[in-house]
Design a protein around this motif. Structure first.
Motif, PDB file in Angstrom:
ATOM      1  N   THR A 100       0.826  -1.201   0.000  1.00 33.41           N
ATOM      2  CA  THR A 100       0.000   0.000   0.000  1.00 33.41           C
ATOM      3  C   THR A 100       0.865   1.258   0.000  1.00 33.41           C
ATOM      4  O   THR A 100       2.000   1.252   0.469  1.00 33.41           O
ATOM      5  CB  THR A 100      -0.930   0.021   1.226  1.00 33.41           C
ATOM      6  OG1 THR A 100      -0.165  -0.194   2.396  1.00 33.41           O
ATOM      7  CG2 THR A 100      -1.988  -1.059   1.132  1.00 33.41           C
ATOM      8  N   VAL A 101       0.281   2.306  -0.570  1.00 36.10           N
ATOM      9  CA  VAL A 101       0.915   3.623  -0.576  1.00 36.10           C
ATOM     10  C   VAL A 101      -0.127   4.589  -0.007  1.00 36.10           C
ATOM     11  O   VAL A 101      -1.241   4.649  -0.524  1.00 36.10           O
ATOM     12  CB  VAL A 101       1.280   4.054  -2.024  1.00 36.10           C
ATOM     13  CG1 VAL A 101       1.995   5.401  -2.003  1.00 36.10           C
ATOM     14  CG2 VAL A 101       2.127   3.005  -2.714  1.00 36.10           C
ATOM     15  N   PRO A 102       0.187   5.293   1.078  1.00 40.80           N
ATOM     16  CA  PRO A 102      -0.818   6.163   1.705  1.00 40.80           C
ATOM     17  C   PRO A 102      -1.460   7.131   0.703  1.00 40.80           C
ATOM     18  O   PRO A 102      -0.751   7.823  -0.019  1.00 40.80           O
ATOM     19  CB  PRO A 102      -0.007   6.930   2.756  1.00 40.80           C
ATOM     20  CG  PRO A 102       1.113   6.000   3.102  1.00 40.80           C
ATOM     21  CD  PRO A 102       1.462   5.299   1.821  1.00 40.80           C
ATOM     22  N   GLY A 103      -2.779   7.130   0.668  1.00 43.32           N
ATOM     23  CA  GLY A 103      -3.499   8.036  -0.224  1.00 43.32           C
ATOM     24  C   GLY A 103      -4.004   7.375  -1.488  1.00 43.32           C
ATOM     25  O   GLY A 103      -4.839   7.942  -2.189  1.00 43.32           O
ATOM     26  N   SER A 104      -3.505   6.172  -1.778  1.00 42.32           N
ATOM     27  CA  SER A 104      -3.982   5.465  -2.972  1.00 42.32           C
ATOM     28  C   SER A 104      -4.850   4.283  -2.554  1.00 42.32           C
ATOM     29  O   SER A 104      -4.489   3.535  -1.639  1.00 42.32           O
ATOM     30  CB  SER A 104      -2.815   4.934  -3.798  1.00 42.32           C
ATOM     31  OG  SER A 104      -3.302   4.037  -4.791  1.00 42.32           O
ATOM     32  N   CYS A 105      -5.965   4.103  -3.253  1.00 42.56           N
ATOM     33  CA  CYS A 105      -6.821   2.941  -2.990  1.00 42.56           C
ATOM     34  C   CYS A 105      -6.325   1.723  -3.774  1.00 42.56           C
ATOM     35  O   CYS A 105      -6.975   0.685  -3.782  1.00 42.56           O
ATOM     36  CB  CYS A 105      -8.281   3.270  -3.277  1.00 42.56           C
ATOM     37  SG  CYS A 105      -8.561   4.000  -4.897  1.00 42.56           S
ATOM     38  N   THR A 106      -5.216   1.858  -4.384  1.00 40.72           N
ATOM     39  CA  THR A 106      -4.450   0.813  -5.100  1.00 40.72           C
ATOM     40  C   THR A 106      -5.150   0.206  -6.319  1.00 40.72           C
ATOM     41  O   THR A 106      -5.343   0.911  -7.302  1.00 40.72           O
ATOM     42  CB  THR A 106      -3.901  -0.291  -4.156  1.00 40.72           C
ATOM     43  OG1 THR A 106      -4.931  -1.178  -3.736  1.00 40.72           O
ATOM     44  CG2 THR A 106      -3.167   0.290  -2.957  1.00 40.72           C
ATOM     45  N   LEU A 107      -5.582  -1.059  -6.247  1.00 36.20           N
ATOM     46  CA  LEU A 107      -5.936  -1.793  -7.468  1.00 36.20           C
ATOM     47  C   LEU A 107      -7.388  -2.261  -7.478  1.00 36.20           C
ATOM     48  O   LEU A 107      -7.991  -2.448  -6.425  1.00 36.20           O
ATOM     49  CB  LEU A 107      -5.015  -3.010  -7.592  1.00 36.20           C
ATOM     50  CG  LEU A 107      -3.536  -2.670  -7.797  1.00 36.20           C
ATOM     51  CD1 LEU A 107      -2.656  -3.910  -7.596  1.00 36.20           C
ATOM     52  CD2 LEU A 107      -3.312  -2.070  -9.190  1.00 36.20           C
ATOM     53  N   PRO A 108      -7.926  -2.472  -8.682  1.00 33.48           N
ATOM     54  CA  PRO A 108      -9.326  -2.896  -8.757  1.00 33.48           C
ATOM     55  C   PRO A 108      -9.575  -4.261  -8.118  1.00 33.48           C
ATOM     56  O   PRO A 108      -8.735  -5.155  -8.187  1.00 33.48           O
ATOM     57  CB  PRO A 108      -9.621  -2.955 -10.256  1.00 33.48           C
ATOM     58  CG  PRO A 108      -8.350  -2.732 -10.962  1.00 33.48           C
ATOM     59  CD  PRO A 108      -7.332  -2.238 -10.000  1.00 33.48           C
ATOM     60  N   PHE A 109     -10.747  -4.388  -7.539  1.00 38.01           N
ATOM     61  CA  PHE A 109     -11.182  -5.671  -6.995  1.00 38.01           C
ATOM     62  C   PHE A 109     -11.508  -6.616  -8.159  1.00 38.01           C
ATOM     63  O   PHE A 109     -11.708  -6.187  -9.293  1.00 38.01           O
ATOM     64  CB  PHE A 109     -12.412  -5.472  -6.093  1.00 38.01           C
ATOM     65  CG  PHE A 109     -12.729  -6.707  -5.295  1.00 38.01           C
ATOM     66  CD1 PHE A 109     -11.988  -7.028  -4.169  1.00 38.01           C
ATOM     67  CD2 PHE A 109     -13.749  -7.574  -5.693  1.00 38.01           C
ATOM     68  CE1 PHE A 109     -12.244  -8.187  -3.447  1.00 38.01           C
ATOM     69  CE2 PHE A 109     -14.008  -8.740  -4.976  1.00 38.01           C
ATOM     70  CZ  PHE A 109     -13.258  -9.046  -3.852  1.00 38.01           C
ATOM     71  N   PHE A 110     -11.603  -7.903  -7.847  1.00 43.41           N
ATOM     72  CA  PHE A 110     -11.940  -8.895  -8.872  1.00 43.41           C
ATOM     73  C   PHE A 110     -13.247  -8.525  -9.578  1.00 43.41           C
ATOM     74  O   PHE A 110     -14.224  -8.127  -8.930  1.00 43.41           O
ATOM     75  CB  PHE A 110     -12.056 -10.284  -8.234  1.00 43.41           C
ATOM     76  CG  PHE A 110     -10.790 -10.701  -7.532  1.00 43.41           C
ATOM     77  CD1 PHE A 110      -9.564 -10.625  -8.189  1.00 43.41           C
ATOM     78  CD2 PHE A 110     -10.803 -11.140  -6.215  1.00 43.41           C
ATOM     79  CE1 PHE A 110      -8.380 -10.988  -7.547  1.00 43.41           C
ATOM     80  CE2 PHE A 110      -9.630 -11.504  -5.561  1.00 43.41           C
ATOM     81  CZ  PHE A 110      -8.416 -11.418  -6.230  1.00 43.41           C
ATOM     82  N   GLY A 111     -13.228  -8.635 -10.868  1.00 45.01           N
ATOM     83  CA  GLY A 111     -14.442  -8.370 -11.647  1.00 45.01           C
ATOM     84  C   GLY A 111     -14.636  -6.912 -12.017  1.00 45.01           C
ATOM     85  O   GLY A 111     -15.561  -6.593 -12.754  1.00 45.01           O
TER      86      GLY A 111
END
Ligand code: WT7
Length: 659
Positions: free
Chosen positions: A444-455
């Protein structure tokens, strides 16, 4: 699109999955990035196999033979399957021998000398929900009738929702902080004949007059036939004979047996109203099978829930919002992890209430909003430091972008620098998480919601739907259907298409500006419509403007967001007074107008700043230049092109007029 919150402080550190988490969570849902990538690809390329396998873990009366049918913008999930959400939340746990496990840990707000704690097992829920469902039937509620629920955070709220689901009556929960007028619009739109409420609700030591608000609303709602009233605060209320009924009288008299209705997967489960750019709040429609599968599976994966491992999950949201629907109730119960439900304010009787609760209930998973974290920071480190928070394994955040300072504070002061933080990005419309880290694998990087969930086929695109290169801001879209997606806006097909599907053909436009960085991580930059995110709650600026204009002293109003230390975005109102108004444009009038908005909508809409102005800056075609107002409200010098300003002097005057 500026990035006011996330740009406050740069924080480029990358946080790898925590060893403490990996060692103590029980079993890791998704163990490494290679697995994430492989599963993600399958979920996008072959949703039938991916979601078909997950959905088979639920109870279906008639199994589905198709997984997804997509004819943009209409999706059907598990369309020929039949199921019941309440059966999957409650009865299945009882039938599989877990009836005596705790489903809900409820804590009331008053706590002199000790807080009132109720623990409901799945068996308790089955009994209470069945009796409530029978009570609803006895007052004429039938499958398909929409029941409005306007309650405080008491166990009966969850019981009422599950009772509705049990008999196939969709619910429409209205947040208990809304004013009578907001109830009128929503009950009217849903055509509810039955409202469930409480005599009152506890909030920071005082009683919110819930029943009185319903009574006031019902003066404009002759169609309401029955009001079912839970006794909570024992405050005096008026009970109109024939219409109003006490919950404890009618529910207790019912049989404890009530079969679950066999629902079609695409039958409506609930409506939840949310604000948009224009018009009245829209009733977002969520249906049965897809929502059930999506919320339970996202909860299980994002929070890494493991049944039978003494996990205790505490989400601080109110069930009146989607966070509570999905991640206090529907996503939690099928996972067989106890969910904590707290009635009151975070600072009652003192600012350490949540931490006392974490220690008391040995909470392992804690989910809250950035606005709350900023309040905790302001209240001081001594409050969490007083309590034993060592049970915590995972922290979550939702509602708005989290500023890195708040992320780091949360990580250190609540998570002892050893709990992963899942920054979950989603919306009322998406049903469940759409972009989020997975705690066992995503750095994780503070401030980013990172990556899409499956689907979730999320992308950042330009106005034509072309994907943009890294770090270029654009529109957040989803290009494929997912099980938890909204199926419509209640009674307004045109608005559904117009709001989400007309901007770019075949793509769901979320209404947020965002960018992706070099590693593909998403950074949400904020709403691109006339919606502001106040303390993680969505508010249409037009709703606040209408409330202001309904005051006799006001002829015109423009409302924009402004930076706010705790709320993230505060409400700034520019108000033009009526020529007929002869009083003074002073603080007393400001207070009156703020009170008026509170009375019309609710305290969440109360303006933080009101500025009086003889004119509002407008383009030649008469549109209010909101960007300029945003700059003024934020105290920024505007670099915007102002050549279309009808009256240049308006701008100078607004800048001069200090509050
Ligand atoms: C809007 C949706 C989903 C429950 C809470 C709000 C913003 C939500 C995040 C996040 C950045 C976020 C977006 C979105 N939002 N979560 N983790 N990071 N922004 O639900 O009232 O439907 O509002 O909240 O702007 O569009 P909602």
């Amino acid at each position: 699109m500026s990035d006011p919150i996330t740009s406050m402080l740069r924080e480029d550190r990358v946080f790898e999955p925590s060893a403490h988490f990996l060692e103590n969570i029980g079993a890791i849902a998704v163990t490494d990035m290679a697995s994430y990538t492989r599963m993600y690809r399958q979920s996008i390329d072959d949703p039938t196999t991916f979601w078909g396998a997950i959905a088979k873990d639920f109870h279906w009366y008639r199994p589905f033979s198709t997984v997804v049918q997509w004819n943009a913008p209409d999706a059907k999930w598990f369309a020929d399957g039949t199921t019941n959400v309440c059966a999957n939340c409650v009865d299945r746990q009882v039938q599989s021998g877990h009836g005596d496990e705790v489903a809900i840990i409820w804590e009331g707000e008053p706590c002199a000398p000790e807080p009132d704690v109720r623990r409901l097992t799945y068996r308790d829920l089955q009994r209470d929900v069945s009796q409530t469902a029978n009570a609803l039937k006895s007052i004429g509620v039938r499958r398909g009738d929409i029941v409005t629920i306007y309650m405080g955070m008491v166990p009966e709220l969850t019981i009422a929702m599950l009772a509705c689901a049990r008999i196939g009556a969709p619910h429409s929960v209205i947040f208990g902080g809304f004013a009578p007028n907001a109830i009128v619009d929503r009950v009217h739109d849903a055509k509810s004949k039955v409202i469930i409420t409480c005599d009152g609700g506890w909030r920071r030591g005082s009683v919110v007059p819930l029943k009185k608000n319903v009574d006031d609303a019902c003066e404009k709602l002759p169609e309401v036939e029955h009001i079912l009233v839970v006794q909570r605060t024992n405050t005096p209320v008026t009970m109109r004979a024939g219409r109003d009924l006490w919950w404890h009288e009618i529910v207790a008299a019912q049989s404890t047996e009530c079969p679950c209705e066999e629902m079609n997967s695409e039958d409506l489960l609930f409506l939840l109203y949310t604000s948009g750019s224009t018009g009245k709040p829209k009733g977002i429609c969520h249906t049965t099978g897809g929502y059930m599968v999506y919320t339970a599976y996202t909860a299980k994966t994002t929070f890494n829930l493991v049944a039978g491992r003494n996990h205790v999950y505490f989400c601080t949201a109110d069930i009146g919002w989607i966070t509570g629907h999905s991640y206090i109730v529907y996503g939690m119960l099928p996972n067989r992890v106890p969910t904590v439900m707290y009635e009151g304010a975070p600072n009652f009787p003192a600012e350490d209430r949540f931490w006392a609760m974490v220690a008391r209930h040995k909470v392992t998973h804690f989910y809250t909003a950035p606005t709350a974290i900023r309040a905790f920071m302001k209240w001081g480190d001594q409050h969490p430091a007083k309590h034993d928070l060592s049970s915590l394994l995972l922290l979550g955040t939702v509602g708005e972008p989290i500023n890195p300072q708040a992320w780091i504070w949360y990580h250190q002061n609540i998570g002892a620098a050893r709990c992963p933080i899942v920054d979950t990005m989603w919306q009322t419309e998406t049903g469940g998480h759409i972009i989020t880290p997975l705690p066992g694998c995503t750095p994780t990087v503070p401030g980013s919601c990172t990556l899409p969930f499956f689907g979730i086929d999320a992308a950042i695109v330009d106005d034509k739907g072309e994907e943009l290169p890294p770090n270029q801001g654009g529109l957040l879209v989803i290009r494929k259907p997912w099980p938890g997606m909204l199926r419509g806006i209640h009674g307004d097909r045109d608005r559904f298409i117009e709001t989400y599907w007309s901007r770019i053909a075949g793509m769901y436009v979320a209404g947020d500006g965002a960018r992706r960085d070099e590693r593909g991580y998403f950074w949400i930059m904020g709403r691109i419509d006339d919606v502001i995110n106040v303390s993680g709650h969505r508010l249409g600026t037009m709703e606040v403007e209408s409330a202001l204009v309904s005051h006799p002293a006001v002829v015109e109003a423009a409302v924009v967001g402004m930076p706010h230390e705790i709320k993230g975005t505060g409400i700034a109102a520019f108000v033009t007074l009526a020529p007929s108004f002869t009083g003074a444009a002073d603080d007393s009038l400001r207070r009156q107008l703020a009170e008026h908005v509170t009375k019309e909508i609710g305290a969440i809409a109360r303006p933080d700043m009101i500025r009086f102005t003889a004119l509002l800056p407008k383009t030649r075609s008469g549109k209010i230049m909101r960007r300029l107002l945003r700059d003024i409200a934020a105290g920024r010098d505007s670099t915007q092109d102002t050549t279309t300003l009808e009256d240049f002097t308006v701008l100078a005057k607004l800048r001069e007029s200090d509050e």
